[in-house]
Design a protein around this motif. Structure first.
Motif, PDB file in Angstrom:
ATOM      1  N   ASN A 188       0.875  -1.177   0.000  1.00  0.00           N
ATOM      2  CA  ASN A 188       0.000   0.000   0.000  1.00  0.00           C
ATOM      3  C   ASN A 188       0.909   1.223   0.000  1.00  0.00           C
ATOM      4  O   ASN A 188       1.657   1.437   0.965  1.00  0.00           O
ATOM      5  N   ILE A 189       0.862   1.994  -1.075  1.00  0.00           N
ATOM      6  CA  ILE A 189       1.852   3.042  -1.290  1.00  0.00           C
ATOM      7  C   ILE A 189       1.241   4.425  -1.111  1.00  0.00           C
ATOM      8  O   ILE A 189       0.163   4.723  -1.623  1.00  0.00           O
ATOM      9  N   LYS A 190       1.970   5.264  -0.370  1.00  0.00           N
ATOM     10  CA  LYS A 190       1.609   6.675  -0.238  1.00  0.00           C
ATOM     11  C   LYS A 190       2.839   7.497  -0.601  1.00  0.00           C
ATOM     12  O   LYS A 190       3.929   7.258  -0.078  1.00  0.00           O
ATOM     13  N   THR A 191       2.700   8.442  -1.530  1.00  0.00           N
ATOM     14  CA  THR A 191       3.817   9.296  -1.925  1.00  0.00           C
ATOM     15  C   THR A 191       3.615  10.709  -1.373  1.00  0.00           C
ATOM     16  O   THR A 191       2.526  11.274  -1.481  1.00  0.00           O
ATOM     17  N   MET A 192       4.666  11.231  -0.777  1.00  0.00           N
ATOM     18  CA  MET A 192       4.648  12.591  -0.246  1.00  0.00           C
ATOM     19  C   MET A 192       6.000  13.235  -0.553  1.00  0.00           C
ATOM     20  O   MET A 192       6.918  13.196   0.270  1.00  0.00           O
ATOM     21  N   PRO A 193       6.177  13.788  -1.772  1.00  0.00           N
ATOM     22  CA  PRO A 193       7.446  14.440  -2.114  1.00  0.00           C
ATOM     23  C   PRO A 193       7.824  15.461  -1.050  1.00  0.00           C
ATOM     24  O   PRO A 193       6.987  16.158  -0.488  1.00  0.00           O
ATOM     25  N   LEU A 194       9.118  15.544  -0.803  1.00  0.00           N
ATOM     26  CA  LEU A 194       9.644  16.288   0.329  1.00  0.00           C
ATOM     27  C   LEU A 194      10.419  17.514  -0.133  1.00  0.00           C
ATOM     28  O   LEU A 194      11.012  17.528  -1.207  1.00  0.00           O
ATOM     29  N   ALA A 195      10.398  18.537   0.685  1.00  0.00           N
ATOM     30  CA  ALA A 195      11.298  19.688   0.509  1.00  0.00           C
ATOM     31  C   ALA A 195      11.729  20.131   1.889  1.00  0.00           C
ATOM     32  O   ALA A 195      11.059  19.845   2.888  1.00  0.00           O
ATOM     33  N   ASP A 196      12.846  20.829   1.965  1.00  0.00           N
ATOM     34  CA  ASP A 196      13.346  21.253   3.270  1.00  0.00           C
ATOM     35  C   ASP A 196      13.815  22.702   3.265  1.00  0.00           C
ATOM     36  O   ASP A 196      14.539  23.136   4.149  1.00  0.00           O
ATOM     37  N   SER A 240      10.972  23.630  -3.081  1.00  0.00           N
ATOM     38  CA  SER A 240      10.084  24.095  -2.008  1.00  0.00           C
ATOM     39  C   SER A 240       8.829  24.764  -2.567  1.00  0.00           C
ATOM     40  O   SER A 240       7.713  24.511  -2.108  1.00  0.00           O
ATOM     41  N   LEU A 241       9.012  25.624  -3.563  1.00  0.00           N
ATOM     42  CA  LEU A 241       7.842  26.316  -4.122  1.00  0.00           C
ATOM     43  C   LEU A 241       6.907  25.359  -4.838  1.00  0.00           C
ATOM     44  O   LEU A 241       5.695  25.577  -4.879  1.00  0.00           O
ATOM     45  N   GLU A 242       7.456  24.300  -5.410  1.00  0.00           N
ATOM     46  CA  GLU A 242       6.620  23.309  -6.075  1.00  0.00           C
ATOM     47  C   GLU A 242       5.641  22.678  -5.080  1.00  0.00           C
ATOM     48  O   GLU A 242       4.453  22.503  -5.376  1.00  0.00           O
ATOM     49  N   LEU A 243       6.127  22.349  -3.894  1.00  0.00           N
ATOM     50  CA  LEU A 243       5.243  21.786  -2.869  1.00  0.00           C
ATOM     51  C   LEU A 243       4.232  22.809  -2.387  1.00  0.00           C
ATOM     52  O   LEU A 243       3.062  22.475  -2.179  1.00  0.00           O
ATOM     53  N   ILE A 244       4.680  24.050  -2.188  1.00  0.00           N
ATOM     54  CA  ILE A 244       3.752  25.108  -1.770  1.00  0.00           C
ATOM     55  C   ILE A 244       2.647  25.279  -2.806  1.00  0.00           C
ATOM     56  O   ILE A 244       1.456  25.385  -2.479  1.00  0.00           O
ATOM     57  N   GLN A 245       3.029  25.297  -4.076  1.00  0.00           N
ATOM     58  CA  GLN A 245       2.080  25.498  -5.173  1.00  0.00           C
ATOM     59  C   GLN A 245       1.063  24.359  -5.231  1.00  0.00           C
ATOM     60  O   GLN A 245      -0.119  24.586  -5.527  1.00  0.00           O
TER      61      GLN A 245
END
Length: 360
Positions: free
Chosen positions: A34-42, A47-52
């Motif tokens: 069972n897979i969950k993906t949560m790309p990370l930034a630090d 970082s802006l990609e995750l914010i967007q």
């Protein structure tokens, strides 16, 4: 088996989302995962990609100077008076060719252009993401851009901040800055901006000494001016000390680790609790991975929660104990152009080994 896939970007080659997708595609061949993906930034690149992807924000495009004076298409994000600005977007090391990585000549002017534009748009709150810069200029380029000086291919830190600092102070004093950093280094000394990050950005030993000397003079002068020992502030050495003038002259600032910032935004604690296995990593796992980097912080959280922690990296220089095992794309460092051409193919081979590890 519940598998959380949460890598950071492989700087300059694959985004966090691309790494997540490659790992997920390989593992999805097993119906028992069972897979969950949560790309990370630090706080660095991506970082802006995750914010967007997470928030309802407006994108503001702006042509800016990169560290060596080439015009690039930059952008920042706005939501409800908050501007989100990523240093790597216009002042990033991936924007500078290897033969131009000369920290004695590079500056953060482009980031200053983004900050200046956001302030003119009425933003009173700026979230500044510091990772991935090409410069060790103590934020001198930011001062130059905000005080209406023109761009020049030079590092004004070496001029020891020969600016109208009162003008800069007036511009930023009422702006609320949240400074998000992926490391906890101070400004000076063996773990400081010049000695740790200078060599990574192309500085030889002589250049490092020049940068350290100039930085120490500026830090001493500013510390006396504002009545605070600026060299004691953890994280201020990030991005070659780029946030130094902001912390010195803004009355409203806070430094926050990128891992804490994005954990609050994305709630990784719940995802780790759900998972049996946590897969995380970055382009290079080394001694800095546990110095505030997102992948290291996530791995430590998962390890302390009793989860199996698997690292995935382009290259491994050190094996932190919080990783049960690490798989890498290559066992030796390669030139960046070659890595860019082969990044996806090499990562797929590493993930195939990871898959075998989980299924045997």
């Amino acid at each position: 088996m519940n598998v959380l896939i949460a890598p950071d970007s492989f700087k300059g080659t694959l985004s966090a989302a691309e790494v997540s997708q490659i790992v997920s595609t390989c593992l999805s061949a097993n119906q028992f995962f069972n897979i969950k993906t949560m790309p990370l930034a630090d706080g660095g690149e991506g970082s802006l990609e995750l914010i967007q992807n997470r928030l309802n924000v407006e994108r503001v495009n702006l042509t800016c100077y990169n560290p060596c004076g080439e015009l690039v298409e930059g952008f920042y994000l706005i939501q409800k008076g908050i501007a989100y600005i990523e240093v790597a977007n216009v002042s990033g090391i991936t924007l500078v060719k290897s033969d131009k990585q000369l920290p004695l000549r590079l500056n953060s002017y482009g980031t200053g252009q983004l900050v200046k534009h956001a302030i003119k748009q009425g933003c009173k709150n700026i979230h500044l993401f510091l990772g991935g810069s090409a410069t060790v200029d103590g934020g001198a380029g930011i001062i130059r851009a905000l005080t209406s000086g023109s761009f020049a291919e030079k590092n004004w830190l070496l001029d020891e901040y020969s600016f109208n600092l009162q003008h800069f102070a007036n511009l930023v004093k009422d702006i609320n800055f949240k400074i998000i950093t992926d490391v906890d280094n101070v400004l000076l000394g063996p773990n400081g901006a010049a000695r740790i990050f200078g060599p990574q950005k192309g500085a030889d030993s002589t250049s490092v000494d020049k940068l350290e000397l100039a930085m120490s003079k500026v830090v001493k002068e500013l510390s006396e001016l504002v009545g605070t020992n600026l060299n004691t502030i953890t994280g201020l050495g990030a991005a070659g000390g780029m946030a130094l003038p902001i912390v010195a002259f803004s009355s409203k600032w806070k430094i926050e680790s990128g891992s804490d910032y994005f954990n609050s935004l994305l709630n990784f604690n719940d995802a780790i609790e759900w998972a049996d296995v946590v897969i995380t990593g970055e382009g290079c796992i080394d001694e800095q991975t546990l110095m505030g980097k997102g992948a290291g912080s996530l791995a430590l959280m998962a390890h302390n929660a009793g989860k199996k922690v698997i690292g995935i990296a382009g290259f491994v220089k050190k094996h932190p104990e919080c990783f049960d095992v690490i798989f890498s794309s290559t066992d030796h460092e390669l030139p960046l152009p070659q890595i860019k051409r082969q990044a996806e193919q090499m990562l797929r081979r590493a993930v195939e080994k990871l898959y075998e590890y989980l299924t045997h």
